[in-house]
Structures are given as C-alpha cells and as structure tokens.
Design a protein around this motif. Structure first.
Motif, PDB file in Angstrom:
ATOM      1  N   LEU A  89       0.815  -1.223   0.000  1.00 39.11           N
ATOM      2  CA  LEU A  89       0.000   0.000   0.000  1.00 39.11           C
ATOM      3  C   LEU A  89       0.852   1.279   0.000  1.00 39.11           C
ATOM      4  N   VAL A  90       2.164   1.140   0.248  1.00 42.13           N
ATOM      5  CA  VAL A  90       3.038   2.328   0.236  1.00 42.13           C
ATOM      6  C   VAL A  90       3.566   2.535  -1.182  1.00 42.13           C
ATOM      7  N   PRO A  91       3.228   3.656  -1.810  1.00 44.35           N
ATOM      8  CA  PRO A  91       3.625   3.864  -3.201  1.00 44.35           C
ATOM      9  C   PRO A  91       5.098   4.246  -3.335  1.00 44.35           C
ATOM     10  N   GLY A  92       5.647   4.050  -4.523  1.00 42.83           N
ATOM     11  CA  GLY A  92       7.003   4.500  -4.836  1.00 42.83           C
ATOM     12  C   GLY A  92       8.088   3.552  -4.373  1.00 42.83           C
ATOM     13  N   GLU A  93       9.315   3.894  -4.715  1.00 44.70           N
ATOM     14  CA  GLU A  93      10.481   3.085  -4.359  1.00 44.70           C
ATOM     15  C   GLU A  93      11.386   3.890  -3.433  1.00 44.70           C
ATOM     16  N   PRO A  94      12.149   3.199  -2.556  1.00 43.90           N
ATOM     17  CA  PRO A  94      13.071   3.911  -1.665  1.00 43.90           C
ATOM     18  C   PRO A  94      14.128   4.682  -2.452  1.00 43.90           C
ATOM     19  N   VAL A  95      14.424   5.899  -2.032  1.00 38.31           N
ATOM     20  CA  VAL A  95      15.507   6.693  -2.611  1.00 38.31           C
ATOM     21  C   VAL A  95      16.414   7.102  -1.446  1.00 38.31           C
ATOM     22  N   GLU A  96      17.714   6.825  -1.567  1.00 41.64           N
ATOM     23  CA  GLU A  96      18.620   7.167  -0.476  1.00 41.64           C
ATOM     24  C   GLU A  96      19.188   8.573  -0.639  1.00 41.64           C
ATOM     25  N   SER A  97      19.252   9.304   0.446  1.00 43.33           N
ATOM     26  CA  SER A  97      19.828  10.655   0.450  1.00 43.33           C
ATOM     27  C   SER A  97      20.137  11.006   1.901  1.00 43.33           C
ATOM     28  N   PRO A  98      21.026  11.983   2.131  1.00 45.31           N
ATOM     29  CA  PRO A  98      21.304  12.394   3.518  1.00 45.31           C
ATOM     30  C   PRO A  98      20.026  12.859   4.228  1.00 45.31           C
ATOM     31  N   ALA A  99      19.154  13.587   3.507  1.00 49.01           N
ATOM     32  CA  ALA A  99      17.916  14.070   4.130  1.00 49.01           C
ATOM     33  C   ALA A  99      17.021  12.904   4.533  1.00 49.01           C
ATOM     34  N   MET A 100      16.938  11.868   3.663  1.00 51.25           N
ATOM     35  CA  MET A 100      16.127  10.697   3.989  1.00 51.25           C
ATOM     36  C   MET A 100      16.699   9.980   5.213  1.00 51.25           C
ATOM     37  N   ALA A 101      18.029   9.867   5.255  1.00 58.03           N
ATOM     38  CA  ALA A 101      18.660   9.188   6.391  1.00 58.03           C
ATOM     39  C   ALA A 101      18.336   9.915   7.692  1.00 58.03           C
ATOM     40  N   ALA A 102      18.398  11.246   7.666  1.00 53.84           N
ATOM     41  CA  ALA A 102      18.088  12.043   8.859  1.00 53.84           C
ATOM     42  C   ALA A 102      16.622  11.873   9.255  1.00 53.84           C
ATOM     43  N   ALA A 103      15.747  11.853   8.239  1.00 50.59           N
ATOM     44  CA  ALA A 103      14.319  11.698   8.522  1.00 50.59           C
ATOM     45  C   ALA A 103      14.025  10.313   9.089  1.00 50.59           C
ATOM     46  N   MET A 104      14.723   9.292   8.590  1.00 51.46           N
ATOM     47  CA  MET A 104      14.507   7.936   9.089  1.00 51.46           C
ATOM     48  C   MET A 104      14.889   7.825  10.569  1.00 51.46           C
ATOM     49  N   VAL A 105      15.933   8.546  10.968  1.00 57.06           N
ATOM     50  CA  VAL A 105      16.332   8.564  12.379  1.00 57.06           C
ATOM     51  C   VAL A 105      15.190   9.123  13.229  1.00 57.06           C
ATOM     52  N   GLU A 106      14.563  10.163  12.685  1.00 55.09           N
ATOM     53  CA  GLU A 106      13.466  10.785  13.422  1.00 55.09           C
ATOM     54  C   GLU A 106      12.232   9.875  13.487  1.00 55.09           C
ATOM     55  N   VAL A 107      11.975   9.173  12.376  1.00 55.18           N
ATOM     56  CA  VAL A 107      10.864   8.225  12.342  1.00 55.18           C
ATOM     57  C   VAL A 107      11.103   7.103  13.353  1.00 55.18           C
ATOM     58  N   MET A 127       7.489   5.859   4.155  1.00 55.76           N
ATOM     59  CA  MET A 127       6.362   6.733   3.801  1.00 55.76           C
ATOM     60  C   MET A 127       6.367   7.992   4.668  1.00 55.76           C
ATOM     61  N   LEU A 128       6.553   7.816   5.975  1.00 61.34           N
ATOM     62  CA  LEU A 128       6.577   8.959   6.889  1.00 61.34           C
ATOM     63  C   LEU A 128       7.837   9.801   6.665  1.00 61.34           C
ATOM     64  N   ALA A 129       8.982   9.141   6.461  1.00 58.03           N
ATOM     65  CA  ALA A 129      10.245   9.865   6.253  1.00 58.03           C
ATOM     66  C   ALA A 129      10.167  10.732   4.992  1.00 58.03           C
ATOM     67  N   GLU A 130       9.545  10.201   3.938  1.00 57.04           N
ATOM     68  CA  GLU A 130       9.407  10.967   2.689  1.00 57.04           C
ATOM     69  C   GLU A 130       8.602  12.244   2.901  1.00 57.04           C
ATOM     70  N   VAL A 131       7.573  12.132   3.743  1.00 52.94           N
ATOM     71  CA  VAL A 131       6.759  13.313   4.046  1.00 52.94           C
ATOM     72  C   VAL A 131       7.609  14.366   4.761  1.00 52.94           C
ATOM     73  N   LEU A 132       8.409  13.919   5.720  1.00 50.25           N
ATOM     74  CA  LEU A 132       9.248  14.856   6.478  1.00 50.25           C
ATOM     75  C   LEU A 132      10.251  15.549   5.552  1.00 50.25           C
ATOM     76  N   VAL A 133      10.850  14.780   4.635  1.00 51.31           N
ATOM     77  CA  VAL A 133      11.819  15.353   3.700  1.00 51.31           C
ATOM     78  C   VAL A 133      11.139  16.356   2.758  1.00 51.31           C
ATOM     79  N   ALA A 134       9.999  15.943   2.193  1.00 49.39           N
ATOM     80  CA  ALA A 134       9.295  16.820   1.251  1.00 49.39           C
ATOM     81  C   ALA A 134       8.822  18.088   1.954  1.00 49.39           C
ATOM     82  N   ALA A 135       8.324  17.950   3.182  1.00 44.89           N
ATOM     83  CA  ALA A 135       7.846  19.111   3.927  1.00 44.89           C
ATOM     84  C   ALA A 135       9.020  20.034   4.252  1.00 44.89           C
ATOM     85  N   SER A 136      10.163  19.437   4.569  1.00 46.52           N
ATOM     86  CA  SER A 136      11.332  20.234   4.899  1.00 46.52           C
ATOM     87  C   SER A 136      11.805  21.022   3.679  1.00 46.52           C
ATOM     88  N   GLU A 137      11.694  20.417   2.484  1.00 44.88           N
ATOM     89  CA  GLU A 137      12.023  21.152   1.256  1.00 44.88           C
ATOM     90  C   GLU A 137      11.006  22.254   0.985  1.00 44.88           C
TER      91      GLU A 137
END
Lengths: 211, 211
Positions: A89-107, A127-137
């Motif tokens: 049910l979670v759309p898309g594929e994982p993309v690695e980036s420093p921002a994603m790594a930081a967001a995953m720590v928070e998740v 899914m939650l980490a992507e939201v945090l990264v996109a919102a931060s941008e």
C-alpha cells in the motif's frame, strides 16, 4: 450466481469484472461449462475490496494485485499477511539521500517513543520519512534537518485507541479472506476519512485566520 | 537563472520542467531572447509545489492545474483561494444515492457538532460521505445506514490544534503565492504523514492481536 448477476450484485459493469478476472484481481468462478462459471458471495466481497483499493486507495493494478496475493497466500499468518499488504500500500520506491537518512532517524525515534510494534523493514517508515523530507524542502528547512514528526505525538493515544477498536471489531470467526478484506479496506478507507476531517480542521483554521 | 539551472536547483529533469511549462503548471520565465528565458526563486518554489501535488498528493495534471490557477488568481481572497484549492484536491465527481444522502446528513451533524467553519458546498463533505458509504458496503452495514463519523470525534480537538498551528505558522509577510504553496503543500503532505502514523497504529494493533 452467473457473472451477469455478479455485475448486478456489485453494481460493477460486466466488462470491468472481466478486466479484474484477466488481471488476476478477481479469482475465477467455478466452471460449469466451457464458457460458463458460477460466482459466490466471496466474489462479491472481493469485487468490493478491489474497488476500494483502486478507487479509494488509488492503487495501481500491480499494487492491488500484490495486496490480493497477500490475501490469498495461506502460508502467511494473519499479522504477516497484513504486513505484506501494508508494504504494498506504500507507493514508490526507496531513494537514499542524507535528508532521507536524517528523517529515518526521526521516524525511528517516533516509533520508539510510542512503543509501536512496527517491523524494522516496514515500508510505512519510509512513507513517513518521505513526508518529512518533502515538507522540509517545501517549507525551506535546511537539507538534512527535517520538519519533525513530533507534531503527531499528541494524536497517537487517540489513533492507537481507534486502531485497537478497528482491529478488534474484526469478528473472531471471520474467514481469513474477509478478515484481510476488512483490514485492508479499513486501512485505505478510513485514512481518506481521516484526511477529510483533517482538511475540515484546516478549512476551519483558515476561516478563523483569513476569512 | 536559465532553465538548466532551474533543473539543477530543483533536481527536476529539464524535459519534466518543459512538460510543466507546456501544461501550464509552471509559469513562463521572462524572455531574454527568442529561445531563452530567465527563471527565479518563484519558479523553484512552484516546481516544488507541483511535485508535491503530483507525486505526494497523486493529483491528475488537470487537478493540479486547478490548484495552481487558484494560487495565481489575484481576485480571490486568501481563504476563498484556499477553498478552491481544497475542492480541487477532492478526487472524483458527486454521485447521488440514498446511501450518499444518509451519509451527508451524518457529515453535516459531525461538522455542526464540532462547530467547524466548513463551506456548505465544500467538496470535502462529499469526500467524507463517500468514505462512510464505501465503508458501510465493505463492512456489510445495510444501505442507507452509514458506518458513522463518530469514531473521529475524539481526534478533533488535536486535529484542530494541529491545523491552527499549521495555518498559524504561515508567516504574515509571505507572498500570496508562497502562502498558498505552504497551505496546499501542507494539506497534501501532512495528510500522507497522518496516514502513515495511523498505519503504524494499525500495524501495532494487529501485532497485539494476531502476532
């Protein structure tokens, strides 16, 4: 019932039912002649689930097929089966980036803080980490620093109580298939409902500030 | 900046930027020669909003264009402009049925119960009613009788507080465009985040019952 009666019972056009059959979203009926098959209540339930996945959950055919496969795989226990469906049910594929790594720590911290039993590999973390990264941008927070999941902290007790009630409302004696249909359908449907009441809250807050 | 630099700044491929320009999702740059134009920070912000709408909100190009049009229409006050965008964000067309009519009554009661300032014609009412109807079909509640919006009652105080904080965080001195970008982007992004934390609650509840 014949396929025409299945169309009537589900209010889904015959051509759409045949499409679901071809795509493997709907299991075949029991053949009674070369070009004839009978369908039962299980098919009615399944068609409703497929429609909920495609039209409420906006899943692709391929993603819906993965959820259906989890429903139909008798080798998975109920909770593991649910996990497979949750990941599909979670759309898309994982993309690695420093921002994603930081967001995953928070998740991860959010999940630990609320003592949530969420699988380490669950796609919902991404899914939650992507939201945090996109919102931060979007809101111009520096890269590598996310907007924060702590806004949701106060909601968790109510969300957990609702989830417990929702999972608890699945009858003990239901078939494995309808158990999953209830859980997947509920996941997809009620999050649209939750989005709707949240949008109402936003419209209200906008009226209070700007109207 | 040139369009190539806009591509670098937004990490969006050149071909995609040209597609956004053709589809009217991105406003043209200022022409400096026949085949050359310059872009500014407003374009960077806009590209991010478009990506949030298309890839986080899963809007169609047509729906995204409606949201963008609301952002660009200077004749709408901030709150009305937000309302247009909110309506465009609700997918599908209204379908009338006895079950929908019953669900709409319940939605109206929910809105009154929480004293929400939500426009009488707001599409979000239909969005919530559709969820109640679909859930009532999925869970086998008789037609004309919906599953009920009262499950969300306990969440509303927190959702309202979050919405107030979210709308309140939009800076007073922001441009009209970035105000809307923040509101639309926030609506779309954080509801995916809310869905994610709700799914975590469901996985937790499933683990507690079935694992």
């Amino acid at each position: 019932m014949r396929i025409g009666e299945l169309a009537t019972a589900t209010k889904v056009p015959l051509a759409t039912l045949k499409y679901y059959l071809r795509e493997g979203l709907l299991h075949p009926g029991v053949a009674t002649a070369v070009n004839q098959a009978v369908y039962d209540d299980g098919h009615v339930q399944r068609v409703r689930l497929v429609r909920a996945l495609l039209h409420m959950g906006h899943l692709s055919i391929a993603d819906a097929r993965q959820v259906i496969a989890a429903v139909d795989n008798p080798n998975l226990g109920v909770h593991d089966m649910f996990g497979v469906a949750q990941d599909a049910l979670v759309p898309g594929e994982p993309v690695e980036s420093p921002a994603m790594a930081a967001a995953m720590v928070e998740v991860d911290a959010f999940i630990r803080r609320h003592h949530l039993r969420v699988r380490p590999q669950a796609a919902v973390r991404r899914m939650l980490a992507e939201v945090l990264v996109a919102a931060s941008e979007l809101f111009g927070v520096p890269t590598g620093q996310s907007v924060g999941a702590d806004g949701w902290d106060d909601l968790m007790p109510q969300l957990l109580a609702l989830a417990e009630a929702e999972v608890g409302s699945l009858p003990d004696d239901s078939s494995r298939a309808s158990l999953m249909e209830g859980m997947v359908g509920g996941t997809v449907l009620f999050e649209v409902g939750l989005a709707a009441v949240r949008r109402m809250a936003l419209e209200h807050a906008s009226a209070e500030r700007f109207a």
